[in-house]
Write a protein that holds these residues in place. Structure first.
Motif, PDB file in Angstrom:
ATOM      1  N   ALA A  51       3.303  -0.552  11.154  1.00 31.46           N
ATOM      2  CA  ALA A  51       2.338  -0.266  10.087  1.00 31.46           C
ATOM      3  C   ALA A  51       1.746  -1.566   9.547  1.00 31.46           C
ATOM      4  O   ALA A  51       0.551  -1.656   9.270  1.00 31.46           O
ATOM      5  N   VAL A  52       2.604  -2.594   9.421  1.00 33.62           N
ATOM      6  CA  VAL A  52       2.122  -3.871   8.879  1.00 33.62           C
ATOM      7  C   VAL A  52       1.042  -4.462   9.789  1.00 33.62           C
ATOM      8  O   VAL A  52       0.066  -5.028   9.317  1.00 33.62           O
ATOM      9  N   SER A  53       1.196  -4.296  11.120  1.00 33.23           N
ATOM     10  CA  SER A  53       0.182  -4.901  11.993  1.00 33.23           C
ATOM     11  C   SER A  53      -0.913  -3.911  12.387  1.00 33.23           C
ATOM     12  O   SER A  53      -1.720  -4.206  13.259  1.00 33.23           O
ATOM     13  N   GLY A  54      -0.969  -2.767  11.735  1.00 29.26           N
ATOM     14  CA  GLY A  54      -2.132  -1.894  11.909  1.00 29.26           C
ATOM     15  C   GLY A  54      -2.085  -0.978  13.116  1.00 29.26           C
ATOM     16  O   GLY A  54      -3.092  -0.396  13.486  1.00 29.26           O
ATOM     17  N   MET A  55      -0.905  -0.844  13.739  1.00 26.60           N
ATOM     18  CA  MET A  55      -0.832   0.073  14.878  1.00 26.60           C
ATOM     19  C   MET A  55      -0.746   1.520  14.408  1.00 26.60           C
ATOM     20  O   MET A  55      -1.169   2.428  15.112  1.00 26.60           O
ATOM     21  N   ILE A  56      -0.157   1.726  13.225  1.00 25.89           N
ATOM     22  CA  ILE A  56      -0.130   3.064  12.627  1.00 25.89           C
ATOM     23  C   ILE A  56      -0.473   2.951  11.141  1.00 25.89           C
ATOM     24  O   ILE A  56      -0.357   1.872  10.565  1.00 25.89           O
ATOM     25  N   THR A  57      -0.916   4.052  10.545  1.00 25.57           N
ATOM     26  CA  THR A  57      -1.337   4.032   9.135  1.00 25.57           C
ATOM     27  C   THR A  57      -0.292   4.762   8.292  1.00 25.57           C
ATOM     28  O   THR A  57       0.158   5.838   8.669  1.00 25.57           O
ATOM     29  N   PRO A  58       0.093   4.157   7.153  1.00 22.49           N
ATOM     30  CA  PRO A  58       1.086   4.814   6.287  1.00 22.49           C
ATOM     31  C   PRO A  58       0.574   6.156   5.777  1.00 22.49           C
ATOM     32  O   PRO A  58      -0.616   6.311   5.530  1.00 22.49           O
ATOM     33  N   TRP A  59       1.502   7.108   5.618  1.00 23.42           N
ATOM     34  CA  TRP A  59       1.152   8.397   5.016  1.00 23.42           C
ATOM     35  C   TRP A  59       0.907   8.210   3.531  1.00 23.42           C
ATOM     36  O   TRP A  59       0.000   8.775   2.958  1.00 23.42           O
ATOM     37  N   ARG A  60       1.820   7.453   2.901  1.00 27.88           N
ATOM     38  CA  ARG A  60       1.687   7.183   1.467  1.00 27.88           C
ATOM     39  C   ARG A  60       2.107   5.749   1.204  1.00 27.88           C
ATOM     40  O   ARG A  60       2.715   5.099   2.040  1.00 27.88           O
ATOM     41  N   GLY A  61       1.793   5.268  -0.008  1.00 37.44           N
ATOM     42  CA  GLY A  61       2.160   3.911  -0.378  1.00 37.44           C
ATOM     43  C   GLY A  61       1.151   2.925   0.169  1.00 37.44           C
ATOM     44  O   GLY A  61       0.172   3.326   0.805  1.00 37.44           O
ATOM     45  N   ARG A  62       1.356   1.634  -0.129  1.00 31.60           N
ATOM     46  CA  ARG A  62       0.388   0.681   0.395  1.00 31.60           C
ATOM     47  C   ARG A  62       1.054  -0.603   0.859  1.00 31.60           C
ATOM     48  O   ARG A  62       2.195  -0.916   0.473  1.00 31.60           O
ATOM     49  N   ILE A  63       0.322  -1.323   1.680  1.00 28.99           N
ATOM     50  CA  ILE A  63       0.788  -2.593   2.213  1.00 28.99           C
ATOM     51  C   ILE A  63      -0.216  -3.653   1.777  1.00 28.99           C
ATOM     52  O   ILE A  63      -1.422  -3.490   1.978  1.00 28.99           O
ATOM     53  N   VAL A  64       0.283  -4.695   1.121  1.00 31.98           N
ATOM     54  CA  VAL A  64      -0.607  -5.767   0.654  1.00 31.98           C
ATOM     55  C   VAL A  64      -0.275  -7.026   1.438  1.00 31.98           C
ATOM     56  O   VAL A  64       0.870  -7.475   1.453  1.00 31.98           O
ATOM     57  N   PHE A  65      -1.300  -7.565   2.127  1.00 26.89           N
ATOM     58  CA  PHE A  65      -1.094  -8.777   2.903  1.00 26.89           C
ATOM     59  C   PHE A  65      -1.959  -9.876   2.324  1.00 26.89           C
ATOM     60  O   PHE A  65      -3.174  -9.695   2.181  1.00 26.89           O
ATOM     61  N   ASP A  66      -1.342 -10.990   1.945  1.00 27.03           N
ATOM     62  CA  ASP A  66      -2.062 -12.148   1.419  1.00 27.03           C
ATOM     63  C   ASP A  66      -2.956 -11.749   0.236  1.00 27.03           C
ATOM     64  O   ASP A  66      -4.118 -12.162   0.164  1.00 27.03           O
ATOM     65  N   GLY A  67      -2.422 -10.898  -0.645  1.00 34.13           N
ATOM     66  CA  GLY A  67      -3.149 -10.542  -1.860  1.00 34.13           C
ATOM     67  C   GLY A  67      -4.137  -9.406  -1.721  1.00 34.13           C
ATOM     68  O   GLY A  67      -4.694  -8.952  -2.712  1.00 34.13           O
ATOM     69  N   GLU A  68      -4.368  -8.951  -0.467  1.00 34.72           N
ATOM     70  CA  GLU A  68      -5.344  -7.872  -0.300  1.00 34.72           C
ATOM     71  C   GLU A  68      -4.700  -6.655   0.356  1.00 34.72           C
ATOM     72  O   GLU A  68      -4.019  -6.799   1.373  1.00 34.72           O
ATOM     73  N   PRO A  69      -4.932  -5.477  -0.214  1.00 32.74           N
ATOM     74  CA  PRO A  69      -4.359  -4.275   0.404  1.00 32.74           C
ATOM     75  C   PRO A  69      -5.003  -4.032   1.772  1.00 32.74           C
ATOM     76  O   PRO A  69      -6.199  -4.295   1.943  1.00 32.74           O
ATOM     77  N   MET A  70      -4.205  -3.579   2.735  1.00 31.76           N
ATOM     78  CA  MET A  70      -4.809  -3.290   4.028  1.00 31.76           C
ATOM     79  C   MET A  70      -5.163  -1.820   4.122  1.00 31.76           C
ATOM     80  O   MET A  70      -4.430  -0.937   3.702  1.00 31.76           O
ATOM     81  N   THR A  71      -6.358  -1.586   4.656  1.00 31.30           N
ATOM     82  CA  THR A  71      -6.851  -0.225   4.771  1.00 31.30           C
ATOM     83  C   THR A  71      -7.189   0.035   6.224  1.00 31.30           C
ATOM     84  O   THR A  71      -8.107  -0.571   6.752  1.00 31.30           O
ATOM     85  N   ALA A  72      -6.440   0.915   6.843  1.00 37.03           N
ATOM     86  CA  ALA A  72      -6.692   1.341   8.215  1.00 37.03           C
ATOM     87  C   ALA A  72      -7.174   0.217   9.129  1.00 37.03           C
ATOM     88  O   ALA A  72      -8.148   0.364   9.856  1.00 37.03           O
ATOM     89  N   ALA A  73      -6.503  -0.945   9.026  1.00 39.11           N
ATOM     90  CA  ALA A  73      -6.888  -2.059   9.888  1.00 39.11           C
ATOM     91  C   ALA A  73      -6.375  -1.813  11.297  1.00 39.11           C
ATOM     92  O   ALA A  73      -5.437  -1.051  11.503  1.00 39.11           O
ATOM     93  N   ARG A  74      -6.998  -2.437  12.282  1.00 40.02           N
ATOM     94  CA  ARG A  74      -6.461  -2.404  13.642  1.00 40.02           C
ATOM     95  C   ARG A  74      -5.786  -3.742  13.928  1.00 40.02           C
ATOM     96  O   ARG A  74      -6.072  -4.737  13.271  1.00 40.02           O
ATOM     97  N   PRO A  75      -4.871  -3.773  14.942  1.00 43.31           N
ATOM     98  CA  PRO A  75      -4.086  -4.990  15.157  1.00 43.31           C
ATOM     99  C   PRO A  75      -4.928  -6.263  15.265  1.00 43.31           C
ATOM    100  O   PRO A  75      -4.578  -7.284  14.676  1.00 43.31           O
ATOM    101  N   HIS A  76      -6.067  -6.206  15.982  1.00 41.92           N
ATOM    102  CA  HIS A  76      -6.818  -7.458  16.144  1.00 41.92           C
ATOM    103  C   HIS A  76      -7.424  -7.921  14.825  1.00 41.92           C
ATOM    104  O   HIS A  76      -7.626  -9.110  14.616  1.00 41.92           O
ATOM    105  N   GLN A  77      -7.663  -6.956  13.911  1.00 45.18           N
ATOM    106  CA  GLN A  77      -8.193  -7.348  12.606  1.00 45.18           C
ATOM    107  C   GLN A  77      -7.111  -8.000  11.752  1.00 45.18           C
ATOM    108  O   GLN A  77      -7.382  -8.922  10.989  1.00 45.18           O
ATOM    109  N   MET A  78      -5.864  -7.520  11.895  1.00 44.33           N
ATOM    110  CA  MET A  78      -4.765  -8.142  11.159  1.00 44.33           C
ATOM    111  C   MET A  78      -4.507  -9.551  11.680  1.00 44.33           C
ATOM    112  O   MET A  78      -4.179 -10.457  10.916  1.00 44.33           O
ATOM    113  N   ALA A  79      -4.662  -9.754  12.991  1.00 38.27           N
ATOM    114  CA  ALA A  79      -4.527 -11.101  13.556  1.00 38.27           C
ATOM    115  C   ALA A  79      -5.583 -12.018  12.945  1.00 38.27           C
ATOM    116  O   ALA A  79      -5.320 -13.162  12.582  1.00 38.27           O
TER     117      ALA A  79
END
Lengths: 239, 294
Positions: A51-79
Motif C-alpha cells: 500500500a505504501v508503494s502504491g501497488m494497492i489502495t487502502p480501504w480506509r485510513g491514510r498514508i502520509v509520505f514526506d508530509g503529503e497524503p498519498m492518493t491512489a498513486a502508482r508505484p512509479h509515481q511513488m518512486a
C-alpha cells in the motif's frame, strides 16, 4: 513517537477482494530511523508495504509520505516522490548486467543528474557489486542479488527505503551479511522501514520495531527493550 | 550462367528478402518481449503500410520510400492509439483476451481496406523496378537492394534506440521485469504504448519496402504476414532482435532456394516446412537460449 515523520500510516485498513488483511494499523518512520515491522506469515506486513508503494489502495485510513497524503498513486509515481521499494523476491532485471541494474535504479531524470556520484557511493558501500559489475544479475548468488536490489533502490537517492523480507531464502550466513549491509545504509542517515519474519535479526539492527499479528499491532517500542519482552522471547525467539 | 553463379544469386536474393522478413518479425518479437502479447494484427499493419505507399503514390506521386516520411509517424501513433484504446484496458485480463482483441483488430483493418479501396491487387511501380546491379556475374535487383538497405537502417535504428537511449533502457527493463521497472520509477503503461507504437511502425516500414515487390490485397495477406512473423521469430528464437534477423534470413533463403531448385509454386510451404523441422529438433529456436530467471 516521532515528530515530522517521513512516513506515517494512519489507522489503515487493507485487503484483497472481500478479505480484510490489515485491520487498522498506525505506524511511523522518523527521518533517520531504521524501523522494523515484524510478524508471522499472513500477518499483513507485506500488504502494508504494497500500500505504501502504491501497488494497492487502502480501504480506509491514510498514508502520509514526506508530509503529503498519498492518493491512489502508482508505484512509479511513488518512486518519483522519493520512495525506494526493495521488493520481495528482489525483482531484478536478470539478463542485464549488475551495472545496468544499478544505473536503471537512477532512471528518473532527478536521479540521473546525480547518477555517477550515486554509483560511486553505492559501489563503495557494496564493493562486491563493483567487482561483479559486468556479470548478468541473474547469475549472481541469492545474497549478492539482494545486495543488487538494495543498491538499485539506493541509486534513486530516496527519502525513504522500504524493504520486503530481504532475508527470505538466504542462508543464515548470508542473512547476517544482508543485515550488516542494511545497517551500513541506515548509518548513512537513510530512513528504512524493514519488513521481516526474522525477528531476531530485525531487533538486532533496528531502532524501533512494530509487531504485527493477524492484521493488528500487538506490540511496539525500542528494539532493545522488545528483545527482552517476555512475549517476544516466547513467541519469536523461542526462549 | 554456371551453377554456382545461380546459387550465389539465389542466396543474395534470399538474404535480401529475408531481411524484410526479419523486419516483419522484429516488430512482433518486440511487442511480445515487452508486453507478453502475441499480436495477431501485426501482419495487417504490414498490409496497411503497403496501402499507405499505394495511397501516397496515387495521390501525391510519392516514391514508396518518400511515403515513409508520413507513414512512420502515423504508424507509430496508430499503434499507440490501439494500445491505449484496446490493449491497455485488458492488461490485467487473462492473456487470451489480448490475443482475441488483436485478432479483432486484424479483421477490422483487412475489411476496412476492402470496403474503402476494394479487393483488386495493388502495387506501386518504381522507376528502378527493372534495374539490376551486377557484382561478379551475380545480378541483384535494385528494388531488393534498396529494401535490404532500408531493413538494415530500420533494425540498426531500433537497436540503437534500445541500447543507447534512456527510453530504450526503460523498454528493456520493462521486458525483463515489469514490477522492478515500475519500482525504479518507469511508467510501464506508457512503455507498453510506446512499444506497441514501435511494433506497428516497424510493420508499416516493412510494408512500404515490400510494395515494389508484391501486390497488396486486403484480407488474407495480413494473416500471411503474421504467420511469416511467427515463423521468423520461432526460427530464430523468440524475444531478441538478433534472433529475429537470423530467423528472417533463414526463412528468406529457404523460400528462394526451394522455389528455385524444387517447385516455385510451393514457395511459402518451404518456409513452413523449415519451421516445423526446427520446432521438432530445436524448440527453443536456432539461436534461442533458455535463460535462468531470477
Amino acid at each position: 513517537m516521532t515528530a515530522d515523520p517521513i512516513l506515517s500510516v494512519e489507522d489503515v485498513v487493507l485487503g484483497y477482494g472481500s478479505l480484510e488483511v490489515v485491520s487498522g494499523v498506525s505506524l511511523a518512520v522518523g527521518r533517520a530511523e531504521l524501523v522494523g515491522l515484524v510478524g508471522g506469515n499472513g500477518s499483513g506486513k507485506s500488504t502494508i508495504l504494497r500500500a505504501v508503494s502504491g501497488m494497492i489502495t487502502p480501504w480506509r485510513g491514510r498514508i502520509v509520505f514526506d508530509g503529503e497524503p498519498m492518493t491512489a498513486a502508482r508505484p512509479h509515481q511513488m518512486a518519483r516522490r522519493g520512495l525506494a521499494h526493495v521488493p520481495m523476491g528482489r525483482q531484478l532485471f536478470p539478463n542485464l548486467t549488475v551495472r545496468e541494474n544499478l544505473l536503471l535504479g537512477a532512471w528518473l531524470p532527478a536521479a540521473r543528474a546525480a547518477r555517477d556520484a550515486a554509483l560511486a557511493r553505492v559501489e563503495a558501500l557494496f564493493p562486491e557489486l563493483a567487482r561483479r559489475a559486468g556479470a548478468r544479475a541473474g547469475t549472481l548468488s541469492g545474497g549478492q542479488q539482494q545486495m543488487v536490489a538494495i543498491a538499485r533502490a539506493l541509486m534513486l537517492g530516496p527519502k525513504l527505503m522500504i524493504m520486503d523480507e530481504p532475508s527470505l531464502g538466504l542462508s543464515p550466513l548470508l542473512v547476517k551479511e544482508v543485515m550488516a549491509a542494511i545497517r551500513r545504509v541506515a548509518e548513512t542517515g537513510m530512513p528504512i522501514l524493514l519488513v521481516e519474519q526474522n525477528v531476531k535479526q530485525v531487533l538486532a539492527v533496528s531502532h524501533r520495531t512494530y509487531v504485527l499479528e493477524n492484521g493488528r499491532l500487538v506490540l511496539d517500542g525500542p528494539s532493545q527493550e522488545l528483545a527482552g519482552h517476555p512475549m517476544i522471547r516466547k513467541a519469536y525467539l523461542g526462549l | 550462367m554456371t551453377d554456382w553463379v545461380i546459387l550465389l544469386q539465389n542466396l543474395a536474393n534470399g538474404v535480401l528478402m529475408g531481411g524484410v522478413y526479419a523486419l516483419v518479425g522484429v516488430g512482433l518479437t518486440l511487442v511480445f518481449g515487452v508486453m507478453r502479447t502475441i499480436n495477431f494484427a501485426h501482419g495487417d499493419f504490414v498490409v496497411l503500410g503497403m496501402y499507405a505507399a499505394v495511397l501516397f503514390n496515387a495521390l501525391l506521386g510519392f516514391d514508396p520510400y518518400l511515403s515513409l516520411v508520413i507513414a512512420v509517424p502515423v504508424g507509430f501513433l496508430t499503434g499507440m492509439l490501439v494500445e491505449r484504446l484496446v490493449l491497455a484496458r485488458i492488461v490485467d485480463a487473462p492473456p487470451e483476451s489480448a490475443l482475441l482483441a488483436t485478432l479483432g483488430i486484424s479483421l477490422i483493418i483487412g475489411n476496412a481496406i476492402l470496403l474503402t479501396v476494394g479487393g483488386e491487387p495493388r502495387s506501386v511501380q518504381v522507376a528502378y523496378a527493372s534495374t539490376t546491379i551486377s557484382i561478379g556475374g551475380v545480378h541483384v535487383s535494385m528494388v531488393l537492394l534498396v529494401a535490404g538497405a532500408a531493413t538494415v537502417a530500420a533494425i540498426a535504428g531500433l537497436y540503437a534506440l534500445l541500447h543507447r537511449t534512456e527510453i530504450g533502457r526503460a523498454i528493456r527493463a520493462t521486458a525483463e521485469n515489469r514490477l522492478g521497472a515500475e519500482l525504479v520509477g518507469i511508467d510501464t503503461r506508457a512503455i507498453h504504448a510506446i512499444v506497441f507504437g514501435l511494433g506497428t511502425m516497424l510493420a508499416v516500414v516493412a510494408g512500404v519496402t515490400l510494395i515494389p515487390l508484391l501486390f497488396a490485397t486486403p484480407t488474407n495477406m495480413g494473416a500471411v504476414f503474421t504467420l511469416k512473423a511467427f515463423v521468423v521469430t520461432v526460427l530464430g528464437g523468440l524475444g531478441s532482435v538478433g534472433a529475429a534477423i537470423a530467423g528472417g534470413i533463414v526463412l528468406g533463403v529457404v523460400e528462394v532456394l526451394g522455389a528455385s531448385y524444387l517447385a516455385s509454386e510451393y514457395r511459402e510451404a518451404y518456409g513452413l516446412a523449415a519451421f516445423l523441422l526446427i520446432l521438432l529438433f530445436r524448440p527453443e529456436g536456432l539461436f534461442g537460449r533458455t535463460v535462468k530467471r531470477v
